[in-house]
Design a protein around this motif. Structure first.
Motif, PDB file in Angstrom:
ATOM      1  N   GLY A 105       0.798  -1.117  -0.021  1.00 21.53           N
ATOM      2  CA  GLY A 105       0.071   0.016   0.007  1.00 21.53           C
ATOM      3  C   GLY A 105       0.871   1.109  -0.012  1.00 21.53           C
ATOM      4  O   GLY A 105       1.899   1.234   0.651  1.00 21.53           O
ATOM      5  N   TRP A 106       0.508   2.362  -0.770  1.00 26.50           N
ATOM      6  CA  TRP A 106       1.401   3.565  -0.896  1.00 26.50           C
ATOM      7  C   TRP A 106       0.490   4.891  -1.113  1.00 26.50           C
ATOM      8  O   TRP A 106      -0.882   4.749  -1.732  1.00 26.50           O
ATOM      9  N   ALA A 107       0.930   5.775  -0.174  1.00 29.83           N
ATOM     10  CA  ALA A 107       0.105   6.980  -0.430  1.00 29.83           C
ATOM     11  C   ALA A 107       0.678   7.811  -1.957  1.00 29.83           C
ATOM     12  O   ALA A 107       1.444   7.028  -2.779  1.00 29.83           O
ATOM     13  N   THR A 108      -0.244   8.577  -2.369  1.00 32.07           N
ATOM     14  CA  THR A 108      -0.031   9.245  -3.756  1.00 32.07           C
ATOM     15  C   THR A 108       1.332   9.598  -3.962  1.00 32.07           C
ATOM     16  O   THR A 108       1.952  10.002  -5.141  1.00 32.07           O
ATOM     17  N   ASP A 109       2.166  10.018  -2.964  1.00 31.43           N
ATOM     18  CA  ASP A 109       3.564  10.445  -3.132  1.00 31.43           C
ATOM     19  C   ASP A 109       4.689   9.266  -3.153  1.00 31.43           C
ATOM     20  O   ASP A 109       5.910   9.400  -3.081  1.00 31.43           O
TER      21      ASP A 109
END
Length: 249
Positions: free
Chosen positions: A201-205
């Motif tokens: 899972g990743w943030a948009t950055d």
């Protein structure tokens, strides 16, 4: 008076504690509430210099491990192999006694295939326990010019950014979605995955916000705080299901 037998067969979940002021050791009550709501029984694990020697006996008693949030990991913990060499930002509220206790808990839990849920600092510590690294501040993440993450204000119970989940991940299956609104307020971030660890899972950055360990039945880490957000009971329910299955073995 008749005894309530509703919890006679419920799994016991060991919850890591944190140091407080005036010699107190404590947990956020929300962790215990979420475990109870999902059908488990919370058990608070103590902090002491002798903690690592107690770990094997403590884990004999529980069916799952919840690694909680808190202060930063001390730079000297884990034989000084916590942070990337290029990371130089200030760190806060360290406690080597807690680090040592949780290092031992992670190692023993891994060997036992004990269901483990790691939240915020807990996710970072789990990754470090597997030989991964982290940065001292999100701004030090490589290949990230400017972080797109925003941080929610107190009481921290509203989403402030989104996380994209790998469609094949356990978390995507648990939530029946690959996009989540989350309530992150961490200032550090994991950067290099540990052995057996996959970022899912990743943030948009691009900041890693979730991890899993495919070779284990249930070892999951999230960087946000579902216990405070209060709208993601599925994660705790999946954790308690895994702990129940472990208990039956």
């Amino acid at each position: 008076m008749a005894l309530d037998t509703a919890y006679n067969s419920a799994p016991l979940i060991g919850i890591t504690s944190r140091p407080g002021e005036d010699g107190h050791t404590w947990i956020n009550q929300r962790y215990a509430d979420c475990i109870i709501a999902a059908g488990g029984i919370p058990v608070v694990l103590p902090l002491a210099p002798q903690g690592p020697a107690m770990v094997s006996r403590l884990l004999d008693l529980v069916d799952g491990l919840l690694l909680t949030g808190g202060g930063d990991i001390a730079a000297e913990s884990f034989n000084g192999k916590v942070y990337e060499p290029y990371a130089t930002a200030e760190i806060f509220f360290t406690d080597p006694i807690r680090d040592n206790m949780e290092e031992a808990l992670c190692a023993e839990a891994w060997e036992r295939n004990l269901p483990t849920l790691a939240i915020c600092r807990g996710m970072q510590l789990l990754n470090i326990s597997r030989g991964g690294r982290m940065v001292r501040d999100v701004s030090e993440q490589p290949n990230i010019v400017a972080s797109s993450q925003t941080h929610v204000a107190p009481p921290f119970d509203m989403p402030c950014h989104t996380v994209d989940l790998d469609a094949n991940s356990k978390l995507a299956h648990i939530y029946s979605s690959t996009l989540l609104g989350v309530n992150s307020y961490h200032h550090q971030a994991i950067s290099t995955p540990g052995k057996g660890v996959s970022f899912v899972g990743w943030a948009t950055d691009g900041t890693p916000e979730a991890l899993e360990c495919a070779e284990k039945d249930f070892v999951v880490g999230v960087q946000w705080h579902p216990e405070i957000l209060g709208t993601q009971p599925e994660l705790f329910e999946a954790f308690i299901t895994a702990a129940t299955n472990y208990k039956k073995k």
